[in-house]
Design a protein around this motif. Structure first.
Motif, PDB file in Angstrom:
ATOM      1  N   LYS A 239       0.825  -1.201   0.000  1.00 35.62           N
ATOM      2  CA  LYS A 239       0.000   0.000   0.000  1.00 35.62           C
ATOM      3  C   LYS A 239       0.865   1.260   0.000  1.00 35.62           C
ATOM      4  N   ARG A 243       1.817   4.517  -6.203  1.00 34.75           N
ATOM      5  CA  ARG A 243       1.794   5.948  -6.550  1.00 34.75           C
ATOM      6  C   ARG A 243       0.424   6.416  -7.040  1.00 34.75           C
ATOM      7  N   ASN A 246      -5.471   3.059  -5.912  1.00 30.92           N
ATOM      8  CA  ASN A 246      -6.222   3.331  -4.681  1.00 30.92           C
ATOM      9  C   ASN A 246      -5.865   4.671  -4.050  1.00 30.92           C
ATOM     10  N   ARG A 247      -5.447   5.638  -4.866  1.00 30.52           N
ATOM     11  CA  ARG A 247      -5.093   6.965  -4.329  1.00 30.52           C
ATOM     12  C   ARG A 247      -5.966   8.058  -4.939  1.00 30.52           C
ATOM     13  N   ARG A 250      -5.977  12.068  -4.266  1.00 26.11           N
ATOM     14  CA  ARG A 250      -4.702  12.500  -3.686  1.00 26.11           C
ATOM     15  C   ARG A 250      -3.843  13.103  -4.798  1.00 26.11           C
TER      16      ARG A 250
END
Ligand code: ZN
Length: 292
Positions: A239, A243, A246-247, A250
């Protein structure tokens, strides 16, 4: 879901701890996880683990020539236990425990082993007992391993040439390249600065070389980060090293743009518009289909 780097690291972790030990017994708690019946799982009892290897995302325990092959699937995991001698007998139908492998006690009287667990209601974890790993259909069908020396730019060129699928789907296809799943395909495409929806056969020679570099570098870096970690620490490491995957929402580490998400196949993918799609957000096909 564990992908090539995590399974590679699990194999190394298990090689250190399990090789040379005899199997005391294999308790199958989730009966649907066991995909083979001949040889029976009881045939592993008394055999010694002589090697642990990886085929794509499959783990392979060589037990004196008989193989215990494991696919952890989307929600499965392996938990190493230093001592199972006091563990309660397992009862089917309760909790995430699917399979428990008990190993012979060491000189201190500790009987280590490992447990396969699977979270959620979709039970996809799979265990096979075979004389040859190629008897497992998913192993037999695997494409080339991207960490093998034979995975050259020319090998990738042969794969993408004439393939009219989107590059995101192609990277995840185990029959095309072994070991890359949803997370690392997002990471590879971000590193290659490439749209996930790009059609594979449209790639230029320069783009194929960039993609090859991104695949090899991304996976090697992930394997290096995971090296030497205990099985229980691998998920957190995976996790923290991602980069884009699931970001959503961000900032991109490279350009600062906001990471976006779009539906793809049975899940979703994440990408950076500035790095990968000329600053333009990708249309969500599932959503636009609903609006029509
Ligand atoms: Zn970016």
């Amino acid at each position: 879901m564990p992908e090539l780097p995590e399974v590679e690291s699990l194999a190394a972790f298990l090689r250190e701890r399990a090789v040379g030990r005899a199997v005391l017994g294999v308790d199958v708690v989730a009966i649907q996880a066991l995909k083979t019946f001949d040889p029976p799982v009881t045939a592993l009892g008394g055999l010694t683990i002589t090697g642990v290897s990886r085929h794509g995302k499959f783990l392979d325990f060589d037990c004196d020539g008989l193989h215990l092959v494991i696919h952890l699937a989307r929600a499965g995991w392996l938990r190493w236990r230093d001592d199972l001698s006091g563990a309660k007998p397992v009862r089917p139908g309760k909790g995430p425990l699917a399979v428990r492998v008990r190993l012979a006690p060491d000189e201190l009287g500790l009987a280590p082993g490992f447990e396969l667990t699977e979270a959620g209601t979709q039970k996809r974890l799979a265990v096979y007992v075979v004389k040859n790993p190629d008897e497992v259909p998913g192993v037999a069908a695997l494409g080339p391993d991207p960490l093998a020396d034979t995975f050259t730019i020319d090998a990738l060129k042969a794969i993408v040439g004439g393939n009219r699928t989107q590059i995101k789907g192609l990277l995840r296809d185990q029959k095309v390249i072994a070991g890359i799943g949803n997370a690392y395909s997002d990471e590879v495409l971000h590193a290659a600065r490439m749209s996930p929806f790009k059609i594979a056969s449209s790639l230029t020679d320069a783009q194929i070389a960039d993609l090859h570099e991104a695949i090899v570098t991304t996976l090697h870096e992930a394997v290096e980060r995971a090296r030497g970690l205990a099985a229980k620490d691998l998920k957190a490491e995976k996790k923290s090293g991602l980069r884009v995957h699931n970001r959503t929402g961000r900032p991109c580490d490279v350009c600062g743009d906001t990471i976006r998400e779009v539906s793809f196949a049975d899940s979703s993918l994440q990408y950076c518009p500035t790095c990968q799609t000329g600053g333009k957000p990708l249309a969500d096909r599932r959503l636009s289909k609903l609006l029509k």
